[in-house]
Design a protein around this motif. Structure first.
Motif, PDB file in Angstrom:
ATOM      1  N   LEU A   1       0.835  -1.204   0.000  1.00 33.90           N
ATOM      2  CA  LEU A   1       0.000   0.000   0.000  1.00 33.90           C
ATOM      3  C   LEU A   1       0.867   1.250   0.000  1.00 33.90           C
ATOM      4  O   LEU A   1       0.574   2.230  -0.695  1.00 33.90           O
ATOM      5  N   LEU A   2       1.954   1.212   0.751  1.00 32.93           N
ATOM      6  CA  LEU A   2       2.883   2.342   0.813  1.00 32.93           C
ATOM      7  C   LEU A   2       3.460   2.634  -0.566  1.00 32.93           C
ATOM      8  O   LEU A   2       3.484   3.781  -1.022  1.00 32.93           O
ATOM      9  N   ILE A   3       3.900   1.574  -1.247  1.00 30.67           N
ATOM     10  CA  ILE A   3       4.518   1.726  -2.565  1.00 30.67           C
ATOM     11  C   ILE A   3       3.538   2.350  -3.565  1.00 30.67           C
ATOM     12  O   ILE A   3       3.870   3.307  -4.270  1.00 30.67           O
ATOM     13  N   SER A   4       2.325   1.817  -3.614  1.00 28.74           N
ATOM     14  CA  SER A   4       1.349   2.305  -4.584  1.00 28.74           C
ATOM     15  C   SER A   4       0.870   3.711  -4.255  1.00 28.74           C
ATOM     16  O   SER A   4       0.668   4.539  -5.157  1.00 28.74           O
ATOM     17  N   THR A   5       0.709   4.017  -2.972  1.00 27.00           N
ATOM     18  CA  THR A   5       0.191   5.326  -2.571  1.00 27.00           C
ATOM     19  C   THR A   5       1.191   6.439  -2.860  1.00 27.00           C
ATOM     20  O   THR A   5       0.819   7.499  -3.386  1.00 27.00           O
ATOM     21  N   ILE A   6       2.452   6.214  -2.507  1.00 25.77           N
ATOM     22  CA  ILE A   6       3.475   7.242  -2.748  1.00 25.77           C
ATOM     23  C   ILE A   6       3.543   7.569  -4.235  1.00 25.77           C
ATOM     24  O   ILE A   6       3.541   8.740  -4.632  1.00 25.77           O
ATOM     25  N   LYS A   7       3.573   6.524  -5.059  1.00 27.85           N
ATOM     26  CA  LYS A   7       3.670   6.722  -6.510  1.00 27.85           C
ATOM     27  C   LYS A   7       2.469   7.501  -7.040  1.00 27.85           C
ATOM     28  O   LYS A   7       2.607   8.393  -7.884  1.00 27.85           O
ATOM     29  N   LYS A   8       1.299   7.200  -6.501  1.00 25.88           N
ATOM     30  CA  LYS A   8       0.068   7.835  -6.962  1.00 25.88           C
ATOM     31  C   LYS A   8      -0.041   9.289  -6.519  1.00 25.88           C
ATOM     32  O   LYS A   8      -0.588  10.132  -7.235  1.00 25.88           O
ATOM     33  N   GLU A   9       0.488   9.599  -5.330  1.00 24.12           N
ATOM     34  CA  GLU A   9       0.293  10.933  -4.748  1.00 24.12           C
ATOM     35  C   GLU A   9       1.380  11.942  -5.129  1.00 24.12           C
ATOM     36  O   GLU A   9       1.228  13.135  -4.864  1.00 24.12           O
ATOM     37  N   ILE A  10       2.451  11.513  -5.745  1.00 26.35           N
ATOM     38  CA  ILE A  10       3.544  12.423  -6.104  1.00 26.35           C
ATOM     39  C   ILE A  10       3.067  13.612  -6.938  1.00 26.35           C
ATOM     40  O   ILE A  10       3.417  14.766  -6.639  1.00 26.35           O
ATOM     41  N   PRO A  11       2.256  13.411  -7.996  1.00 29.13           N
ATOM     42  CA  PRO A  11       1.791  14.558  -8.795  1.00 29.13           C
ATOM     43  C   PRO A  11       1.000  15.566  -7.961  1.00 29.13           C
ATOM     44  O   PRO A  11       1.124  16.780  -8.167  1.00 29.13           O
ATOM     45  N   THR A  12       0.212  15.081  -6.999  1.00 26.65           N
ATOM     46  CA  THR A  12      -0.583  15.975  -6.148  1.00 26.65           C
ATOM     47  C   THR A  12       0.327  16.800  -5.247  1.00 26.65           C
ATOM     48  O   THR A  12       0.103  18.004  -5.059  1.00 26.65           O
ATOM     49  N   LEU A  13       1.357  16.167  -4.704  1.00 24.62           N
ATOM     50  CA  LEU A  13       2.306  16.884  -3.850  1.00 24.62           C
ATOM     51  C   LEU A  13       3.020  17.965  -4.657  1.00 24.62           C
ATOM     52  O   LEU A  13       3.168  19.108  -4.200  1.00 24.62           O
ATOM     53  N   ALA A  14       3.456  17.598  -5.856  1.00 24.79           N
ATOM     54  CA  ALA A  14       4.161  18.552  -6.710  1.00 24.79           C
ATOM     55  C   ALA A  14       3.257  19.729  -7.075  1.00 24.79           C
ATOM     56  O   ALA A  14       3.681  20.894  -7.055  1.00 24.79           O
ATOM     57  N   LYS A  15       2.008  19.413  -7.388  1.00 29.01           N
ATOM     58  CA  LYS A  15       1.054  20.443  -7.777  1.00 29.01           C
ATOM     59  C   LYS A  15       0.793  21.439  -6.651  1.00 29.01           C
ATOM     60  O   LYS A  15       0.578  22.633  -6.887  1.00 29.01           O
ATOM     61  N   ASN A  16       0.818  20.955  -5.406  1.00 31.07           N
ATOM     62  CA  ASN A  16       0.518  21.796  -4.255  1.00 31.07           C
ATOM     63  C   ASN A  16       1.765  22.342  -3.559  1.00 31.07           C
ATOM     64  O   ASN A  16       1.688  22.831  -2.431  1.00 31.07           O
ATOM     65  N   ASN A  17       2.913  22.240  -4.238  1.00 33.36           N
ATOM     66  CA  ASN A  17       4.158  22.825  -3.742  1.00 33.36           C
ATOM     67  C   ASN A  17       4.601  22.228  -2.403  1.00 33.36           C
ATOM     68  O   ASN A  17       5.198  22.897  -1.567  1.00 33.36           O
ATOM     69  N   ILE A  18       4.296  20.943  -2.194  1.00 29.67           N
ATOM     70  CA  ILE A  18       4.660  20.251  -0.954  1.00 29.67           C
ATOM     71  C   ILE A  18       5.891  19.395  -1.204  1.00 29.67           C
ATOM     72  O   ILE A  18       5.976  18.678  -2.199  1.00 29.67           O
ATOM     73  N   ARG A  19       6.837  19.475  -0.291  1.00 28.39           N
ATOM     74  CA  ARG A  19       8.072  18.690  -0.432  1.00 28.39           C
ATOM     75  C   ARG A  19       8.008  17.444   0.430  1.00 28.39           C
ATOM     76  O   ARG A  19       7.695  17.513   1.622  1.00 28.39           O
ATOM     77  N   LEU A  20       8.293  16.316  -0.159  1.00 24.15           N
ATOM     78  CA  LEU A  20       8.262  15.034   0.545  1.00 24.15           C
ATOM     79  C   LEU A  20       9.639  14.676   1.065  1.00 24.15           C
ATOM     80  O   LEU A  20      10.636  14.809   0.358  1.00 24.15           O
ATOM     81  N   GLN A  21       9.685  14.217   2.324  1.00 23.82           N
ATOM     82  CA  GLN A  21      10.939  13.691   2.848  1.00 23.82           C
ATOM     83  C   GLN A  21      10.620  12.540   3.820  1.00 23.82           C
ATOM     84  O   GLN A  21       9.748  12.665   4.668  1.00 23.82           O
ATOM     85  N   PRO A  22      11.282  11.420   3.662  1.00 26.74           N
ATOM     86  CA  PRO A  22      11.096  10.314   4.598  1.00 26.74           C
ATOM     87  C   PRO A  22      12.071  10.429   5.767  1.00 26.74           C
ATOM     88  O   PRO A  22      13.175  10.966   5.603  1.00 26.74           O
ATOM     89  N   ILE A  23      11.671   9.964   6.940  1.00 21.15           N
ATOM     90  CA  ILE A  23      12.588   9.880   8.070  1.00 21.15           C
ATOM     91  C   ILE A  23      12.508   8.471   8.633  1.00 21.15           C
ATOM     92  O   ILE A  23      11.455   7.847   8.604  1.00 21.15           O
ATOM     93  N   GLY A  24      13.617   7.966   9.111  1.00 17.82           N
ATOM     94  CA  GLY A  24      13.654   6.624   9.662  1.00 17.82           C
ATOM     95  C   GLY A  24      14.733   5.787   8.995  1.00 17.82           C
ATOM     96  O   GLY A  24      15.536   6.281   8.199  1.00 17.82           O
TER      97      GLY A  24
END
Length: 246
Positions: free
Chosen positions: A81-104
């Motif tokens: 679910l993590l793999i599919s969701t991240i891939k699907k949501e990337i365009p939305t994050l980019a469109k809304n000027n949100i920067r993704l960063q993982p921690i851990g």
């Protein structure tokens, strides 16, 4: 509810322990993974709500170091679910000027998950809006232990620095991608603990607990938590009188 929020007192860093997916599914006679799948809308709502309000940092506790102890079928499903969701949501994050960063401890996630995270980082690295941190294979004790190891190695090479060790010094060795101090930490599902989440950064966080199960959490619940935060007196060790004088 949104109109009651003071735009001048928005917490700069909100952290969320997304709890209750399994219980949400159980109430509906379904497997736990059904709850995880139906929690994606809550993630979207909270991310969008925080970005709209001007929150600078949002950290979501997606998968802890202890979650590997869950049944294999659930862990495998969560990773998929993590793999599919991240891939699907990337365009939305980019469109809304949100920067993704993982921690851990990202290096010990499945290879495909690492690839999608790297893709998300690259596609959003130039965004200047809110930073969305996903805590994956993360634990506060793990993070602090890693920081201590790095600090010890540094002191071995520079023993004269022992006397300079303080909070700011240690901060340099906490996970380099971890957002700054948490001002508001939210936990859903009625549990009242922080479960090894951002232990160092949450030293003075205001804690907000809600009975709402995570799949049902929406913007109005976020607004309520922020209003609760704004109604509190954050003394940070000082007295009420000192805050008034300031």
């Amino acid at each position: 509810m949104k109109e009651k929020i003071d735009p001048a007192k928005i917490p700069s860093h909100i952290a969320v322990i997304m709890d209750g997916n399994g219980r949400w599914a159980k109430k509906r006679g379904a497997a736990r993974l059904f709850g995880h799948r139906n929690a994606i809308q809550a993630v979207r709502d909270v991310t969008e709500g925080c970005a709209e309000l001007g929150v600078k940092n949002l950290t979501l506790y997606a998968f802890s170091t202890e979650n590997w102890n869950r049944p294999k079928i659930e862990v495998d499903g969560l990773m998929s679910l993590l793999i599919s969701t991240i891939k699907k949501e990337i365009p939305t994050l980019a469109k809304n000027n949100i920067r993704l960063q993982p921690i851990g401890d990202i290096e010990h996630l499945p290879v495909e998950a690492q690839k999608n995270l790297d893709l998300g980082i690259r596609e959003t690295e130039s965004n200047t809006g809110m930073i969305l941190s996903l805590a994956l294979n993360y634990g506060g004790r793990w993070e602090i232990s890693n920081a201590v190891k790095k600090l010890v190695e540094r002191i071995k090479e520079n023993p004269n620095e022992v006397d300079t060790i303080n909070v700011d010094y240690i901060n340099k060795y906490i996970d380099e991608h971890t957002a700054p101090e948490v001002e508001l930490m939210i936990r859903t599902s009625g549990e009242h603990r922080i479960s090894n989440f951002l232990l160092w950064q949450a030293a003075y966080a205001e804690l907000h607990f809600t009975e709402t199960l995570w799949p049902d959490f929406r913007k109005e619940h976020l607004y309520n938590a922020i209003i609760d935060f704004q109604n509190r007196e954050r003394r940070l060790g000082k007295t009420s009188e000192q805050l008034v004088k300031k």
